[in-house]
Motif scaffolding. Structure first.
Motif, PDB file in Angstrom:
ATOM      1  N   GLY A  21       0.858  -1.271   0.135  1.00  0.00           N
ATOM      2  CA  GLY A  21       0.156  -0.055   0.080  1.00  0.00           C
ATOM      3  C   GLY A  21       0.802   1.101   0.067  1.00  0.00           C
ATOM      4  O   GLY A  21       0.378   2.414   0.434  1.00  0.00           O
ATOM      5  N   ALA A  22       2.038   1.270  -0.329  1.00  0.00           N
ATOM      6  CA  ALA A  22       3.018   2.345  -0.343  1.00  0.00           C
ATOM      7  C   ALA A  22       2.747   2.988  -1.720  1.00  0.00           C
ATOM      8  O   ALA A  22       3.805   2.624  -2.689  1.00  0.00           O
ATOM      9  CB  ALA A  22       4.358   2.018  -0.081  1.00  0.00           C
ATOM     10  N   LEU A  23       1.677   3.627  -2.129  1.00  0.00           N
ATOM     11  CA  LEU A  23       1.541   3.960  -3.494  1.00  0.00           C
ATOM     12  C   LEU A  23       1.833   5.430  -3.971  1.00  0.00           C
ATOM     13  O   LEU A  23       1.632   5.652  -5.041  1.00  0.00           O
ATOM     14  CB  LEU A  23      -0.231   3.800  -3.726  1.00  0.00           C
ATOM     15  N   GLU A  24       2.463   6.009  -3.197  1.00  0.00           N
ATOM     16  CA  GLU A  24       2.662   7.519  -3.330  1.00  0.00           C
ATOM     17  C   GLU A  24       4.217   7.454  -3.953  1.00  0.00           C
ATOM     18  O   GLU A  24       5.206   7.118  -3.081  1.00  0.00           O
ATOM     19  CB  GLU A  24       2.946   8.584  -2.074  1.00  0.00           C
ATOM     20  N   LYS A  25       4.492   7.848  -5.286  1.00  0.00           N
ATOM     21  CA  LYS A  25       5.899   7.803  -5.665  1.00  0.00           C
ATOM     22  C   LYS A  25       6.436   9.133  -5.413  1.00  0.00           C
ATOM     23  O   LYS A  25       5.922  10.154  -5.849  1.00  0.00           O
ATOM     24  CB  LYS A  25       5.820   7.487  -7.108  1.00  0.00           C
ATOM     25  N   LYS A  26       7.500   9.296  -4.671  1.00  0.00           N
ATOM     26  CA  LYS A  26       8.173  10.281  -4.333  1.00  0.00           C
ATOM     27  C   LYS A  26       9.441  10.486  -5.002  1.00  0.00           C
ATOM     28  O   LYS A  26      10.200   9.516  -5.167  1.00  0.00           O
ATOM     29  CB  LYS A  26       8.519  10.517  -2.760  1.00  0.00           C
ATOM     30  N   ARG A  27       9.840  11.562  -5.461  1.00  0.00           N
ATOM     31  CA  ARG A  27      11.253  11.838  -6.165  1.00  0.00           C
ATOM     32  C   ARG A  27      12.120  12.439  -5.327  1.00  0.00           C
ATOM     33  O   ARG A  27      11.894  13.281  -4.429  1.00  0.00           O
ATOM     34  CB  ARG A  27      10.965  12.696  -7.440  1.00  0.00           C
ATOM     35  N   ALA A  28      13.405  11.819  -5.573  1.00  0.00           N
ATOM     36  CA  ALA A  28      14.554  12.418  -4.922  1.00  0.00           C
ATOM     37  C   ALA A  28      15.629  12.609  -5.823  1.00  0.00           C
ATOM     38  O   ALA A  28      16.473  11.719  -6.284  1.00  0.00           O
ATOM     39  CB  ALA A  28      15.157  11.592  -3.816  1.00  0.00           C
ATOM     40  N   GLY A  29      15.668  13.829  -6.739  1.00  0.00           N
ATOM     41  CA  GLY A  29      16.401  14.142  -7.708  1.00  0.00           C
ATOM     42  C   GLY A  29      16.088  13.310  -8.922  1.00  0.00           C
ATOM     43  O   GLY A  29      14.787  13.411  -9.350  1.00  0.00           O
ATOM     44  N   ARG A  30      17.004  12.260  -9.375  1.00  0.00           N
ATOM     45  CA  ARG A  30      16.571  11.556 -10.491  1.00  0.00           C
ATOM     46  C   ARG A  30      16.208  10.313 -10.023  1.00  0.00           C
ATOM     47  O   ARG A  30      15.616   9.263 -10.955  1.00  0.00           O
ATOM     48  CB  ARG A  30      17.940  11.496 -11.586  1.00  0.00           C
ATOM     49  N   GLU A  31      16.134   9.958  -8.630  1.00  0.00           N
ATOM     50  CA  GLU A  31      15.666   8.610  -8.191  1.00  0.00           C
ATOM     51  C   GLU A  31      14.185   8.668  -7.503  1.00  0.00           C
ATOM     52  O   GLU A  31      13.720   9.932  -7.332  1.00  0.00           O
ATOM     53  CB  GLU A  31      16.722   8.359  -7.070  1.00  0.00           C
ATOM     54  N   HIS A  32      13.928   7.690  -7.135  1.00  0.00           N
ATOM     55  CA  HIS A  32      12.558   7.837  -6.517  1.00  0.00           C
ATOM     56  C   HIS A  32      12.191   6.740  -5.476  1.00  0.00           C
ATOM     57  O   HIS A  32      13.235   5.701  -5.322  1.00  0.00           O
ATOM     58  CB  HIS A  32      11.611   7.549  -7.638  1.00  0.00           C
ATOM     59  N   TYR A  33      11.307   6.536  -4.718  1.00  0.00           N
ATOM     60  CA  TYR A  33      10.862   5.679  -3.564  1.00  0.00           C
ATOM     61  C   TYR A  33       9.436   5.803  -3.653  1.00  0.00           C
ATOM     62  O   TYR A  33       8.695   6.709  -3.953  1.00  0.00           O
ATOM     63  CB  TYR A  33      11.773   5.781  -2.440  1.00  0.00           C
ATOM     64  N   TYR A  34       8.819   4.768  -2.865  1.00  0.00           N
ATOM     65  CA  TYR A  34       7.354   4.698  -2.505  1.00  0.00           C
ATOM     66  C   TYR A  34       7.183   4.863  -0.961  1.00  0.00           C
ATOM     67  O   TYR A  34       7.904   4.268  -0.295  1.00  0.00           O
ATOM     68  CB  TYR A  34       6.695   3.370  -3.052  1.00  0.00           C
ATOM     69  N   GLU A  35       6.058   5.666  -0.892  1.00  0.00           N
ATOM     70  CA  GLU A  35       5.512   5.958   0.791  1.00  0.00           C
ATOM     71  C   GLU A  35       4.192   5.502   0.859  1.00  0.00           C
ATOM     72  O   GLU A  35       3.333   5.936  -0.021  1.00  0.00           O
ATOM     73  CB  GLU A  35       5.927   7.222   1.127  1.00  0.00           C
ATOM     74  N   GLY A  36       3.668   5.074   2.030  1.00  0.00           N
ATOM     75  CA  GLY A  36       2.495   4.938   2.032  1.00  0.00           C
ATOM     76  C   GLY A  36       2.005   3.890   3.172  1.00  0.00           C
ATOM     77  O   GLY A  36       2.853   2.716   3.319  1.00  0.00           O
ATOM     78  N   LEU A  37       0.947   3.898   4.089  1.00  0.00           N
ATOM     79  CA  LEU A  37       0.891   3.080   5.278  1.00  0.00           C
ATOM     80  C   LEU A  37       1.956   2.649   5.966  1.00  0.00           C
ATOM     81  O   LEU A  37       1.997   1.413   6.072  1.00  0.00           O
ATOM     82  CB  LEU A  37       0.019   1.829   4.247  1.00  0.00           C
ATOM     83  N   ASN A  38       2.531   3.450   6.367  1.00  0.00           N
ATOM     84  CA  ASN A  38       3.841   3.250   7.326  1.00  0.00           C
ATOM     85  C   ASN A  38       4.886   2.559   6.558  1.00  0.00           C
ATOM     86  O   ASN A  38       5.635   1.970   7.535  1.00  0.00           O
ATOM     87  CB  ASN A  38       3.376   2.633   8.684  1.00  0.00           C
TER      88      ASN A  38
END
Length: 772
Positions: A21-38
């Motif tokens: 459920g970590a459906l929010e895609k977050k950017r960090a420069g050219r890279e990314h990660y996912y966040e959601g539901l702790n």
């Protein structure tokens, strides 16, 4: 507080993120990660850290004899110029005060553990770590593993074994490559595993060179029966044939034997690589890459396994998986037939003792919910896995093997015939056997229209293919005469399931071997080099023994004792080469060059010569007139210069991540690949693979996420289903999870109201749900 999950690959992080459920895609420069539901889910990209090159420890780039041996105190160094931003992101997340637990979700094996531990240590993180050890990428499997997370400390032995492998490979590879590089003025590649494998390939070629074919002659009649007597000369065979070119033969004896061939077991990676090479001509590397793609699409279980069994607690799940294969159009009728006759899950499939000592069970399909949409290569390999699974649960193959003795013209002839009684799994065997099916009885008379002389010759030993070489590496105990060592290394082999394909490719890229169709052929350069080395460097027995030692380290043995033995081995080789009576002729590939770190970045895909680096481009050494393969380091379409490491990956058919520029100068990142038209070589963006959300309620085709909507893959003209992300002037936003619920008939809640989807065929609307 949040949990941080770190995976080995971007594709796996996307799967796990959606699952938790970590459906929010977050950017960090050219890279990314996912966040959601702790949860925060981030990825590595293979090895982000390593133990460096000799120059990282103060040694020269230029090979110098006085610097040998090199036995540094190993440290962790950054690896890859294009991953600095990713390292910074992971370090920041690991040390984020909101993170209370870190979950290692790299590949469940020796190398995956090393990749994570080096990221963790380089980031100076001290937070508790749990281990996600999954053989499957389905939501159910991921959640099951998340509910029972062991401490990563439980895998310390695996990490020590991985370190011992990495350190020993460095000690042997760097020292002996430089030693023979200095002696030959050529940048050789010597390895703990790759050099013994090259020796095995060269030995086979030597056997072929020494082979002398022996001719013999037999008589043959037109039903395939051959004379029992073997004639040493053609003249003798002609004399026996005289006067009996046609006539009537009599069956004077019939020997019937009823036999059973049990169904085959499930696939390990080696077994799958061999089968795919035999049937489709896939290289071992192509099979591994395709299997990995199928795994990440949740169609098969973890592919890097050396086991051909499942455990008893999986039997019911396995049975349900077999039933689910009925949904596949190519296998539905077959599964129905299996269900009627009874699915057999015997000890060739389920064996807890055989599972002992293995990290993962055999490769099997995942539970099938619907017919997957696959590329040709994916479909071919998936078909092999499904077919083997169904064969494994089918009935044994029962047949009669009849041997006939036939008298013709005073000469005794014999032939063998296979008479099927119950075909069972054999009906679907991908390996078709040639055999006569004639069913004679004693006393039968056979009309012979043609009797002739059949020339027989002994055949040269066949060259290795990916299939047979993988088999040799996997069953190296068959080449070991020492009884104690043979028993100790049985079932282990040399290399690992995950590295054997890469070892073959490294030998190709180094110019020691080449491919001729499916055959693996040592080059003259490779044969000369192996012939120049002491037998200890080429010893498969020593490598097999070291593989056993690595397993012992995993189980608690002393790593430093093993590394001391490896250092002593390197010193003994160097002393041997200094011995006054040692005479060794220098070996190179016909090109003299300064002995530095290799400047070649790969092997030309057009002509198989070397691709070299210049100031502005990467080009084939064959030149413009001979080959013309070239691509540029810089372009107005991408921001950064292509590094040698990236160039090598591109040439090998891999994708790299680049910062690209739009026509207006805006930056964005994308996966890129080489595209060779035959005339020009370009770097092209790889279209992002669409992730299926659910199935269209109108036509059943996949639903994908667009920039502002969720749409049916059938297209606007054929179906036209579209659910927009924004409703009621932006007051209600539909994310991926919401879209799946709505499309599948569920409801979502916003500000105290529940909404449902209403498909009126001309459009798709969101309406307040009043069915409370």
């Amino acid at each position: 507080m949040k949990h941080l999950i770190i995976t080995e690959k971007p594709s796996v992080s996307e799967i796990i993120a959606h699952s938790v459920g970590a459906l929010e895609k977050k950017r960090a420069g050219r890279e990314h990660y996912y966040e959601g539901l702790n949860y925060i889910v981030a990825h590595a990209r293979g090895h982000l850290y390593g133990i460096g090159l000799p120059e990282d420890y103060g040694y020269s780039k230029v090979y110098k004899h006085e610097e040998l041996p090199m036995f540094p105190d190993f440290k962790i160094f950054n690896e890859g110029e294009d991953t600095a931003e990713l390292r910074k992101l992971l370090s920041g997340l690991l040390n984020n005060e909101d993170i209370d637990i870190v979950i290692c979700a790299t590949d469940a094996g020796r190398e995956g553990e090393l990749i994570f531990r080096q990221i963790y240590e380089a980031s100076h993180c001290i937070k508790p770590v749990k281990r996600l050890w999954c053989s499957s990428m389905t939501d159910a499997a991921i959640h099951r593993c998340l509910n029972d997370l062991p401490d990563d400390k439980d895998f310390d032995g695996l990490y020590r074994a991985a370190l011992a492998r990495e350190y020993s490979d460095w000690i042997i590879g760097m020292n002996l490559s430089r030693l023979y590089g200095i002696m030959d003025n050529y940048p050789h590649r010597v390895g703990r595993v790759k050099t013994p494998v090259l020796s095995i390939i060269a030995q086979r070629e030597n056997e072929r060179d020494r082979f002398v074919s022996k001719l013999s002659y037999r008589l043959e009649i037109d039903n395939g029966a051959v004379s029992e007597k073997e004639f040493s000369s053609e003249e003798e065979a002609k004399s026996a044939l005289a006067g009996i070119t046609s006539g009537t033969a009599e069956v004077i004896e019939v020997t019937e034997t009823e036999k059973t061939r049990n169904s085959p077991g499930l696939f390990s990676l080696s077994g799958l690589q061999r089968e795919a090479n035999d049937v489709f001509g896939f290289t071992a590397k192509q099979t591994l890459e395709t299997a990995q793609a199928l795994y990440e699409k949740r169609l098969i279980t973890y592919p890097r396994t050396d086991c051909e069994y499942i455990s008893s607690d999986m039997a019911d799940k396995f049975r349900n998986i077999v039933f689910s294969l009925m949904k596949l159009s190519d296998y539905g009728e077959r599964v129905q037939q299996l269900t009627k006759q009874g699915i057999t899950i015997g000890d060739r499939i389920v064996d807890d003792n055989e599972m002992s000592g293995h990290d993962h069970h055999a490769i099997i399909p995942e539970f099938v919910k619907r017919e997957p949409v696959l590329s040709d290569k994916d479909k071919m390999l998936y078909g092999l896995i499904v077919n083997r699974t169904l064969c494994a649960v089918d009935k044994p193959y029962r047949y009669k093997e009849n041997v006939y003795t036939i008298d013709f013209g005073g000469n005794s002839f014999t032939m063998k015939a296979i008479i099927p009684i119950e075909t069972g799994w054999k009906k679907y065997d991908v390996h078709k056997e040639k055999s006569a099916h004639d069913n004679y009885s004693r006393g039968d008379m056979i009309t012979v229209n043609n009797a002739h002389i059949k020339q027989c010759s002994t055949e040269k030993p066949e060259r290795y293919t990916d299939s047979t070489l993988i088999s040799v590496m996997n069953n190296i105990d068959n080449r070991i005469s020492d009884t104690e060592l043979k028993a100790a290394v049985k079932g282990r082999g040399i290399g690992t399931e995950a590295t054997r394909a890469e070892i073959i490719e490294q030998l190709v890229s180094a110019g020691y071997i080449t491919r001729d169709g499916k055959s693996i052929v040592p080059t003259n350069f490779g044969r000369r080099f192996i012939a120049s080395l002491p037998s200890s460097v080429c010893s498969a027995e020593r490598t097999a023994e070291w593989e056993k030692r690595l397993e012992d380290i995993r189980n608690g043995a002393d790593m430093n004792e093993f590394l001391a033995e490896v250092k002593d081995f390197v010193l003994s080789v160097m002393d041997y080469e200094k011995f006054p009576t040692r005479v060794r002729k220098p070996v190179n590939n016909g090109v003299r060059k300064d002995v530095r770190e290799r400047k070649t970045v790969g092997i030309c895909p057009r002509c198989r010569k070397k691709v070299l680096e210049s100031e502005k481009c990467y080009y084939c050494e064959g030149g413009k007139d001979s080959c013309g393969f070239v691509f540029w380091k810089k372009s107005r379409f991408f921001k950064d210069e292509i590094t040698p490491n990236q160039a090598e990956r591109l040439i090998n058919g891999e994708h790299i991540r680049l910062t690209l520029l739009t026509k207006s100068g805006e930056e964005y990142t994308a996966e890129c690949k080489l595209e060779d038209t035959g005339k020009y070589v370009d770097i092209k963006r790889v279209p992002k693979e669409k992730v299926e959300i659910c199935r269209c309620p109108r036509c059943g085709k996949p639903i994908y996420e667009g920039g502002s909507n969720y749409y049916c893959s059938a297209g606007r003209e054929n179906c036209g289903f579209t659910l927009w992300k924004e409703h009621f002037f932006g007051k209600v936003h539909i994310d991926v999870k919401d879209a799946k619920k709505l499309i599948e008939g569920g409801t979502i809640e916003r500000a105290g109201k529940r909404y449902r989807m209403n498909d009126i065929r001309t459009s798709v609307k969101l309406e307040v749900d009043n069915n409370d």
